[in-house]
Design a protein around this motif. Structure first.
Motif, PDB file in Angstrom:
ATOM      1  N   LEU A 225       0.597  -1.396  -0.086  1.00 47.01           N
ATOM      2  CA  LEU A 225       0.141  -0.035  -0.355  1.00 47.01           C
ATOM      3  C   LEU A 225       1.228   1.286   0.444  1.00 47.01           C
ATOM      4  O   LEU A 225       1.845   1.609   1.200  1.00 47.01           O
ATOM      5  CB  LEU A 225      -0.753   0.032   1.327  1.00 47.01           C
ATOM      6  N   ARG A 226       0.348   2.092  -0.953  1.00 47.12           N
ATOM      7  CA  ARG A 226       1.195   3.526  -1.480  1.00 47.12           C
ATOM      8  C   ARG A 226       0.289   4.256  -1.458  1.00 47.12           C
ATOM      9  O   ARG A 226      -0.238   4.087  -2.254  1.00 47.12           O
ATOM     10  CB  ARG A 226       2.400   3.480  -2.048  1.00 47.12           C
ATOM     11  N   LEU A 227       0.348   5.353  -0.425  1.00 46.80           N
ATOM     12  CA  LEU A 227      -0.416   6.688  -0.698  1.00 46.80           C
ATOM     13  C   LEU A 227      -0.190   7.651  -0.947  1.00 46.80           C
ATOM     14  O   LEU A 227       1.236   7.397   0.365  1.00 46.80           O
ATOM     15  CB  LEU A 227      -1.808   6.451   0.323  1.00 46.80           C
ATOM     16  N   GLU A 228       0.109   9.062  -1.233  1.00 43.27           N
ATOM     17  CA  GLU A 228       0.895  10.324  -1.778  1.00 43.27           C
ATOM     18  C   GLU A 228      -0.564  11.121  -1.639  1.00 43.27           C
ATOM     19  O   GLU A 228      -0.935  11.467  -3.054  1.00 43.27           O
ATOM     20  CB  GLU A 228       1.552  10.023  -2.738  1.00 43.27           C
ATOM     21  N   ASN A 229      -1.114  12.112  -0.751  1.00 45.20           N
ATOM     22  CA  ASN A 229      -2.213  12.845  -0.828  1.00 45.20           C
ATOM     23  C   ASN A 229      -1.238  13.952  -0.358  1.00 45.20           C
ATOM     24  O   ASN A 229      -0.688  14.627   0.084  1.00 45.20           O
ATOM     25  CB  ASN A 229      -2.886  12.600   0.951  1.00 45.20           C
ATOM     26  N   VAL A 230      -1.788  15.163  -1.719  1.00 48.55           N
ATOM     27  CA  VAL A 230      -1.444  16.246  -2.416  1.00 48.55           C
ATOM     28  C   VAL A 230      -2.252  17.390  -1.444  1.00 48.55           C
ATOM     29  O   VAL A 230      -1.507  18.384  -1.908  1.00 48.55           O
ATOM     30  CB  VAL A 230      -1.188  16.021  -3.820  1.00 48.55           C
ATOM     31  N   VAL A 231      -3.111  16.957  -0.833  1.00 51.23           N
ATOM     32  CA  VAL A 231      -4.119  17.848  -0.277  1.00 51.23           C
ATOM     33  C   VAL A 231      -4.627  17.349   1.556  1.00 51.23           C
ATOM     34  O   VAL A 231      -4.397  16.505   1.455  1.00 51.23           O
ATOM     35  CB  VAL A 231      -5.488  18.257  -0.599  1.00 51.23           C
ATOM     36  N   LEU A 232      -3.629  18.223   2.516  1.00 49.92           N
ATOM     37  CA  LEU A 232      -3.031  17.972   3.389  1.00 49.92           C
ATOM     38  C   LEU A 232      -4.817  17.748   4.227  1.00 49.92           C
ATOM     39  O   LEU A 232      -4.866  17.459   5.435  1.00 49.92           O
ATOM     40  CB  LEU A 232      -2.358  19.219   4.302  1.00 49.92           C
ATOM     41  N   ILE A 255       3.523   2.532   2.599  1.00 50.03           N
ATOM     42  CA  ILE A 255       4.063   3.846   2.642  1.00 50.03           C
ATOM     43  C   ILE A 255       3.007   4.815   2.460  1.00 50.03           C
ATOM     44  O   ILE A 255       1.831   4.944   1.757  1.00 50.03           O
ATOM     45  CB  ILE A 255       5.086   4.161   0.738  1.00 50.03           C
ATOM     46  N   LEU A 256       2.944   5.663   3.407  1.00 49.44           N
ATOM     47  CA  LEU A 256       1.937   6.710   3.234  1.00 49.44           C
ATOM     48  C   LEU A 256       2.611   8.600   3.048  1.00 49.44           C
ATOM     49  O   LEU A 256       3.696   8.284   4.632  1.00 49.44           O
ATOM     50  CB  LEU A 256       1.114   6.514   4.802  1.00 49.44           C
ATOM     51  N   LYS A 257       1.908   9.274   2.587  1.00 51.51           N
ATOM     52  CA  LYS A 257       2.401  10.611   2.688  1.00 51.51           C
ATOM     53  C   LYS A 257       1.771  11.288   2.985  1.00 51.51           C
ATOM     54  O   LYS A 257       0.368  11.814   2.348  1.00 51.51           O
ATOM     55  CB  LYS A 257       2.977  10.731   1.012  1.00 51.51           C
TER      56      LYS A 257
END
Length: 573
Positions: A225-232, A255-257
């Motif tokens: 699972l890899r997630l990159e969120n661009v809106v905090l 992997i979480l951003k």
């Protein structure tokens, strides 16, 4: 008469052409008959099909152009017939042009599909929508926008049916945001995306998206699972996040951003901590408070590799301390720790610590190894991977110093054996060196890249103390890539002299140096090396790669005082 002759000539030409066509047809038939008895034509169609599929996989791994395997259909009629009658051969769709992809989709018939699309210049939106609408056939899907804003990713995703029964891998990458492309657009998953589920999904990778947690197809079968969120602002609630974690027992990589719940959400401690028994790689980028809350709520196997990147611009020492205390409880001291000394489980203390610059980024990373059985063989490699990596997204030098202070205070460094400082973006201070100078097991130190760091290290090494010297167990020094004339004065001996003084002083008061190595240093001469060897005992193992990488001195400083200065030391060579 003349007209009759013209008619006869035309008739003759037609008869000749017809005969030529008959002979050519007969020749083709003969060639086909000959090919049918060739060794390659005697293979059963199912074996030949498997060979074609193997060739396609080899080509897909980068040994040639991805479409070059299609040439097997041009060899002979038999090969072409076998290839066209093998749906699996065409199921890994290519995106050279939309018409070609359409042909492959037709030839694949009902075979499970693999889709790997990476922002090609041609417009593929229509064919991608057609492919997405056949959701029941999708096995692997990778859609990457890159900087290509012409890809209508939201429209394509809206074409998915509610259920993807055989989908095993899903990779979605939105457009690059802000300063890279000037785009302020970002993608979101449709609210009903795969709402019926993806029961076979093992790999989910969604990056450069405004992620709404509840819209994710989180299957219990997930291992990656890899997630990159661009809106905090798009963060899950604590309850929703923890409920999802309880079902992800097979997860091996997470992997979480910017995806963790807000730190203000209340934790219901009665059902905590949540154990992730299969986890082996954990990478998190977020603020210290959110990270602390995550580790408070979870138990991480101590065999997992943990990589933390702090989003705080200037973190406070207290918040860093709380985060590392929670990490220690969740991970280092987790209940599954194997106390067998012969196991690969991590120990409670750090054995090898390195400060290195991240590749392609101006961010220093603190890398820590805890297991005696998994230490890098030398300072030249960072492999096996570190058990723990901590960095700051901002790259703040003072911030990294605070992180190091917090690591020294909250994680045990008393057993530290190796230290490497190889960063151009860290501010080495006396306070920083004080964290390490009294450690009784620290016997190997490497200083790379920075002469300023080297200078401060040797000043600390030279200092005398009433009870014990600095770095009392130091046996090995490794210097690499140091520029001894950073100011380009042409007078590198002035930078070498403090090193000579410090080593000479050390050998008089506390002779412990057994190994001394210098590689790829700049503005360092053979004469300098000979002077260094003079102050080290004969039994010390010394190595210099003999590389004299000299940068031309400035025009206004041509005076060379090297010999006289070394002569004053009694080290003239």
């Amino acid at each position: 008469m003349e007209r009759t002759m013209k008619l006869n000539a035309q008739t003759i030409r037609e008869e000749v052409d017809q005969r030529i066509a008959e002979l050519e047809s007969e020749i083709r038939a003969l060639k086909t008959h000959r090919n049918l008895v060739a060794d390659t034509s005697l293979l059963p169609p199912e074996i030949l099909s498997n060979i074609f599929i193997a060739l396609r996989r080899i080509v897909a791994n980068g040994y040639s152009y991805r479409s070059s395997w299609v040439r097997v259909t041009h060899v002979c009629r038999h090969w072409r017939a076998v290839a066209l009658d093998c749906p699996a051969l065409w199921s890994d769709l290519l995106f050279v042009n939309p018409k070609g992809t359409e042909v492959m989709l037709q030839r694949a018939k009902n075979a499970p599909l693999t889709v790997k699309f990476a922002a090609y210049p041609a417009t593929f939106n229509d064919i991608l929508c057609k492919i997405a609408s056949q959701t029941g056939r999708l096995r692997e899907v990778e859609l990457r926008s890159g900087s290509n804003t012409t890809l209508e990713l939201p429209i394509i995703l809206s074409c998915f049916e509610s259920t993807a029964p055989i989908l095993e891998k899903l990779v979605l990458q939105g457009v690059e945001i802000y300063y890279r492309t000037g785009s302020d657009k970002y993608h979101t998953l449709p609210a009903d995306f795969l709402r019926g589920g993806a029961p076979s999904l093992r790999h989910l990778d969604v990056t450069r998206f405004a992620i709404h947690w509840d819209a994710l197809p989180l299957s219990t079968t997930l291992t990656h699972l890899r997630l990159e969120n661009v809106v905090l602002e798009n963060r899950p609630t604590q309850a929703s996040f923890l409920k999802s974690l309880t079902s992800l027992l097979r997860l091996e990589t997470m992997i979480l951003k910017a995806c963790l719940p807000r730190s203000g959400d209340a934790l219901h401690l009665g059902s905590l901590p949540i154990t992730l028994p299969s986890l082996r790689i954990l990478e998190l980028q977020d603020f210290a408070a959110e990270l602390r809350q995550f580790f408070t709520a979870t138990q991480i196997p101590n065999k997992a590799r943990v990589d933390i990147e702090l989003s705080d611009g200037n973190p406070e020492l207290e918040s860093l301390g709380s985060l590392l205390s929670a990490l220690r409880t969740s991970w280092i001291h987790s209940k599954d720790m194997d106390l067998d000394a012969g196991s690969n489980s991590i120990q409670s203390g750090i054995l090898d610590l390195r400060i290195v610059d991240a590749m392609m980024r101006y961010v220093p990373r603190i890398m820590c190894w805890f297991s005696n059985h998994d230490l890098p063989p030398n300072f030249g490699v960072e492999n096996p991977p570190a058990n723990l990596v901590v960095s700051l997204a901002s790259g703040s030098a003072m911030g990294i110093n605070l992180v190091l202070s917090a690591i020294a205070a909250r994680l045990d460094i008393s057993s530290l054996q190796s230290l490497k400082i190889a960063s151009n973006y860290i501010l080495v201070t006396n306070e920083l060196l004080a964290l390490f100078k009294d450690l009784t097991k620290l016997d190997k130190i490497a200083v790379w890249k920075s002469y300023d760091t080297l200078s401060k290290f040797f000043k600390t090494l030279k200092k005398k103390h009433e009870h014990a010297p600095s770095f009392p167990a130091l046996h090995s020094i490794d210097l690499h890539g140091i520029d001894f004339d950073e100011d380009r004065t042409g007078d590198s001996i002035k930078a070498v002299l403090p090193l000579i003084f410090a080593l000479k002083s050390r050998e008089k008061s506390h002779p412990t140096i057994k190994q001394f190595t210098m590689t790829q240093c700049i503005n360092f001469l053979e004469d300098h090396w000979e002077a260094l060897c003079e102050v080290l005992p004969e039994e010390t193992e010394k190595y210099w790669d003999e590389v004299e990488d000299i940068v031309e001195q400035s025009d206004d400083d041509e005076e060379d005082d090297d010999g006289s200065e070394l002569g004053h030391l009694g080290l003239y060579y």
